[in-house]
Design a protein around this motif. Structure first.
Motif, PDB file in Angstrom:
ATOM      1  N   LEU A  47     -18.446   3.178  52.804  1.00  0.00           N
ATOM      2  CA  LEU A  47     -18.760   1.992  52.012  1.00  0.00           C
ATOM      3  C   LEU A  47     -17.972   0.822  52.574  1.00  0.00           C
ATOM      4  O   LEU A  47     -17.150   0.992  53.468  1.00  0.00           O
ATOM      5  N   THR A  48     -18.190  -0.347  52.019  1.00  0.00           N
ATOM      6  CA  THR A  48     -17.379  -1.502  52.401  1.00  0.00           C
ATOM      7  C   THR A  48     -16.171  -1.593  51.479  1.00  0.00           C
ATOM      8  O   THR A  48     -16.180  -1.045  50.368  1.00  0.00           O
ATOM      9  N   GLN A  49     -15.161  -2.305  51.925  1.00  0.00           N
ATOM     10  CA  GLN A  49     -13.983  -2.539  51.075  1.00  0.00           C
ATOM     11  C   GLN A  49     -14.400  -3.283  49.813  1.00  0.00           C
ATOM     12  O   GLN A  49     -13.892  -3.014  48.729  1.00  0.00           O
ATOM     13  N   ASP A  50     -15.349  -4.203  49.941  1.00  0.00           N
ATOM     14  CA  ASP A  50     -15.830  -4.948  48.769  1.00  0.00           C
ATOM     15  C   ASP A  50     -16.446  -4.016  47.727  1.00  0.00           C
ATOM     16  O   ASP A  50     -16.258  -4.198  46.528  1.00  0.00           O
ATOM     17  N   ALA A  51     -17.186  -3.004  48.183  1.00  0.00           N
ATOM     18  CA  ALA A  51     -17.802  -2.050  47.256  1.00  0.00           C
ATOM     19  C   ALA A  51     -16.731  -1.268  46.497  1.00  0.00           C
ATOM     20  O   ALA A  51     -16.843  -1.067  45.282  1.00  0.00           O
ATOM     21  N   ILE A  52     -15.687  -0.850  47.188  1.00  0.00           N
ATOM     22  CA  ILE A  52     -14.583  -0.135  46.530  1.00  0.00           C
ATOM     23  C   ILE A  52     -13.909  -1.055  45.518  1.00  0.00           C
ATOM     24  O   ILE A  52     -13.611  -0.641  44.394  1.00  0.00           O
ATOM     25  N   SER A  53     -13.689  -2.298  45.882  1.00  0.00           N
ATOM     26  CA  SER A  53     -13.083  -3.264  44.968  1.00  0.00           C
ATOM     27  C   SER A  53     -13.923  -3.417  43.697  1.00  0.00           C
ATOM     28  O   SER A  53     -13.385  -3.432  42.587  1.00  0.00           O
ATOM     29  N   LEU A  54     -15.231  -3.530  43.861  1.00  0.00           N
ATOM     30  CA  LEU A  54     -16.113  -3.669  42.696  1.00  0.00           C
ATOM     31  C   LEU A  54     -16.051  -2.433  41.809  1.00  0.00           C
ATOM     32  O   LEU A  54     -16.023  -2.547  40.578  1.00  0.00           O
ATOM     33  N   ILE A  55     -15.997  -1.254  42.406  1.00  0.00           N
ATOM     34  CA  ILE A  55     -15.886  -0.014  41.625  1.00  0.00           C
ATOM     35  C   ILE A  55     -14.568   0.005  40.866  1.00  0.00           C
ATOM     36  O   ILE A  55     -14.527   0.281  39.668  1.00  0.00           O
ATOM     37  N   GLU A  56     -13.471  -0.317  41.555  1.00  0.00           N
ATOM     38  CA  GLU A  56     -12.143  -0.274  40.933  1.00  0.00           C
ATOM     39  C   GLU A  56     -11.959  -1.333  39.857  1.00  0.00           C
ATOM     40  O   GLU A  56     -11.086  -1.193  39.001  1.00  0.00           O
ATOM     41  N   ASN A  57     -12.738  -2.371  39.903  1.00  0.00           N
ATOM     42  CA  ASN A  57     -12.629  -3.435  38.903  1.00  0.00           C
ATOM     43  C   ASN A  57     -13.697  -3.342  37.818  1.00  0.00           C
ATOM     44  O   ASN A  57     -13.843  -4.262  37.012  1.00  0.00           O
ATOM     45  N   GLY A  58     -14.421  -2.236  37.803  1.00  0.00           N
ATOM     46  CA  GLY A  58     -15.421  -2.022  36.764  1.00  0.00           C
ATOM     47  C   GLY A  58     -16.597  -2.967  36.851  1.00  0.00           C
ATOM     48  O   GLY A  58     -17.257  -3.235  35.854  1.00  0.00           O
ATOM     49  N   ARG A  59     -16.860  -3.479  38.040  1.00  0.00           N
ATOM     50  CA  ARG A  59     -17.952  -4.427  38.223  1.00  0.00           C
ATOM     51  C   ARG A  59     -19.143  -3.815  38.953  1.00  0.00           C
ATOM     52  O   ARG A  59     -20.142  -4.480  39.157  1.00  0.00           O
ATOM     53  N   ALA A  60     -19.034  -2.553  39.343  1.00  0.00           N
ATOM     54  CA  ALA A  60     -20.110  -1.895  40.077  1.00  0.00           C
ATOM     55  C   ALA A  60     -20.756  -0.836  39.198  1.00  0.00           C
ATOM     56  O   ALA A  60     -20.159  -0.348  38.244  1.00  0.00           O
ATOM     57  N   ASN A  61     -21.960  -0.505  39.552  1.00  0.00           N
ATOM     58  CA  ASN A  61     -22.675   0.583  38.913  1.00  0.00           C
ATOM     59  C   ASN A  61     -23.082   1.531  40.041  1.00  0.00           C
ATOM     60  O   ASN A  61     -24.231   1.551  40.462  1.00  0.00           O
ATOM     61  N   PRO A  62     -22.085   2.284  40.567  1.00  0.00           N
ATOM     62  CA  PRO A  62     -22.346   3.102  41.758  1.00  0.00           C
ATOM     63  C   PRO A  62     -23.336   4.226  41.470  1.00  0.00           C
ATOM     64  O   PRO A  62     -23.452   4.707  40.345  1.00  0.00           O
ATOM     65  N   THR A  63     -24.010   4.654  42.532  1.00  0.00           N
ATOM     66  CA  THR A  63     -24.946   5.772  42.404  1.00  0.00           C
ATOM     67  C   THR A  63     -24.179   7.071  42.223  1.00  0.00           C
ATOM     68  O   THR A  63     -22.988   7.160  42.545  1.00  0.00           O
ATOM     69  N   VAL A  64     -24.870   8.068  41.738  1.00  0.00           N
ATOM     70  CA  VAL A  64     -24.260   9.393  41.583  1.00  0.00           C
ATOM     71  C   VAL A  64     -23.823   9.912  42.952  1.00  0.00           C
ATOM     72  O   VAL A  64     -22.754  10.517  43.073  1.00  0.00           O
ATOM     73  N   LEU A  65     -24.607   9.658  43.969  1.00  0.00           N
ATOM     74  CA  LEU A  65     -24.257  10.096  45.318  1.00  0.00           C
ATOM     75  C   LEU A  65     -22.936   9.474  45.774  1.00  0.00           C
ATOM     76  O   LEU A  65     -22.071  10.161  46.326  1.00  0.00           O
ATOM     77  N   THR A  66     -22.761   8.188  45.516  1.00  0.00           N
ATOM     78  CA  THR A  66     -21.512   7.507  45.878  1.00  0.00           C
ATOM     79  C   THR A  66     -20.335   8.102  45.110  1.00  0.00           C
ATOM     80  O   THR A  66     -19.279   8.374  45.693  1.00  0.00           O
ATOM     81  N   ILE A  67     -20.512   8.336  43.829  1.00  0.00           N
ATOM     82  CA  ILE A  67     -19.438   8.909  43.015  1.00  0.00           C
ATOM     83  C   ILE A  67     -19.107  10.320  43.505  1.00  0.00           C
ATOM     84  O   ILE A  67     -17.939  10.704  43.595  1.00  0.00           O
ATOM     85  N   GLU A  68     -20.137  11.063  43.866  1.00  0.00           N
ATOM     86  CA  GLU A  68     -19.928  12.410  44.389  1.00  0.00           C
ATOM     87  C   GLU A  68     -19.148  12.374  45.705  1.00  0.00           C
ATOM     88  O   GLU A  68     -18.251  13.197  45.930  1.00  0.00           O
ATOM     89  N   GLN A  69     -19.452  11.415  46.569  1.00  0.00           N
ATOM     90  CA  GLN A  69     -18.722  11.272  47.827  1.00  0.00           C
ATOM     91  C   GLN A  69     -17.254  10.944  47.573  1.00  0.00           C
ATOM     92  O   GLN A  69     -16.373  11.487  48.247  1.00  0.00           O
ATOM     93  N   ILE A  70     -16.995  10.080  46.616  1.00  0.00           N
ATOM     94  CA  ILE A  70     -15.609   9.727  46.284  1.00  0.00           C
ATOM     95  C   ILE A  70     -14.872  10.963  45.765  1.00  0.00           C
ATOM     96  O   ILE A  70     -13.739  11.240  46.173  1.00  0.00           O
ATOM     97  N   ALA A  71     -15.510  11.709  44.877  1.00  0.00           N
ATOM     98  CA  ALA A  71     -14.886  12.930  44.348  1.00  0.00           C
ATOM     99  C   ALA A  71     -14.597  13.915  45.475  1.00  0.00           C
ATOM    100  O   ALA A  71     -13.516  14.516  45.513  1.00  0.00           O
ATOM    101  N   ASP A  72     -15.526  14.060  46.409  1.00  0.00           N
ATOM    102  CA  ASP A  72     -15.326  14.974  47.538  1.00  0.00           C
ATOM    103  C   ASP A  72     -14.129  14.552  48.386  1.00  0.00           C
ATOM    104  O   ASP A  72     -13.327  15.393  48.792  1.00  0.00           O
TER     105      ASP A  72
END
Length: 94
Positions: A47-72
């Motif tokens: 992902l991009t650093q901006d995408a991670i920032s949006l996730i960490e700031n509660g501004r993103a609505n990531p896909t299940v696939l993205t969340i699964e990748q982060i968990a992995d």
């Protein structure tokens, strides 16, 4: 620069969801525990650093696939990323 903040606030509003708040908190907490930058985590999950920032700031609505990748990457189960964590009190809260 203030205009960019306003624009991003409209485009990526903070989501009032307990699940997304828990996700945001846990992604940041786990990243910091590994002493990774947002860029390092982003590279791990393609992902991009901006995408991670949006996730960490509660501004993103990531896909299940993205969340699964982060968990992995963190070596945890997907539901663990949504587990509410007790947040430590800040000195001003004590």
């Amino acid at each position: 620069m203030a205009k960019a903040s306003k624009a991003s606030g409209k485009r990526f509003p903070i989501r009032d969801s307990a699940a997304l708040k828990a996700l945001a908190y846990n992604v940041r907490r786990l990243r910091k525990a590994r002493k990774w930058s947002q860029g390092e985590l982003a590279a791990e999950v393609d992902l991009t650093q901006d995408a991670i920032s949006l996730i960490e700031n509660g501004r993103a609505n990531p896909t299940v696939l993205t969340i699964e990748q982060i968990a992995d990457v963190y070596g945890i189960s997907l539901p663990d990323l949504f587990e509410p964590q007790a947040r430590p009190l800040r000195s001003k809260d004590r």
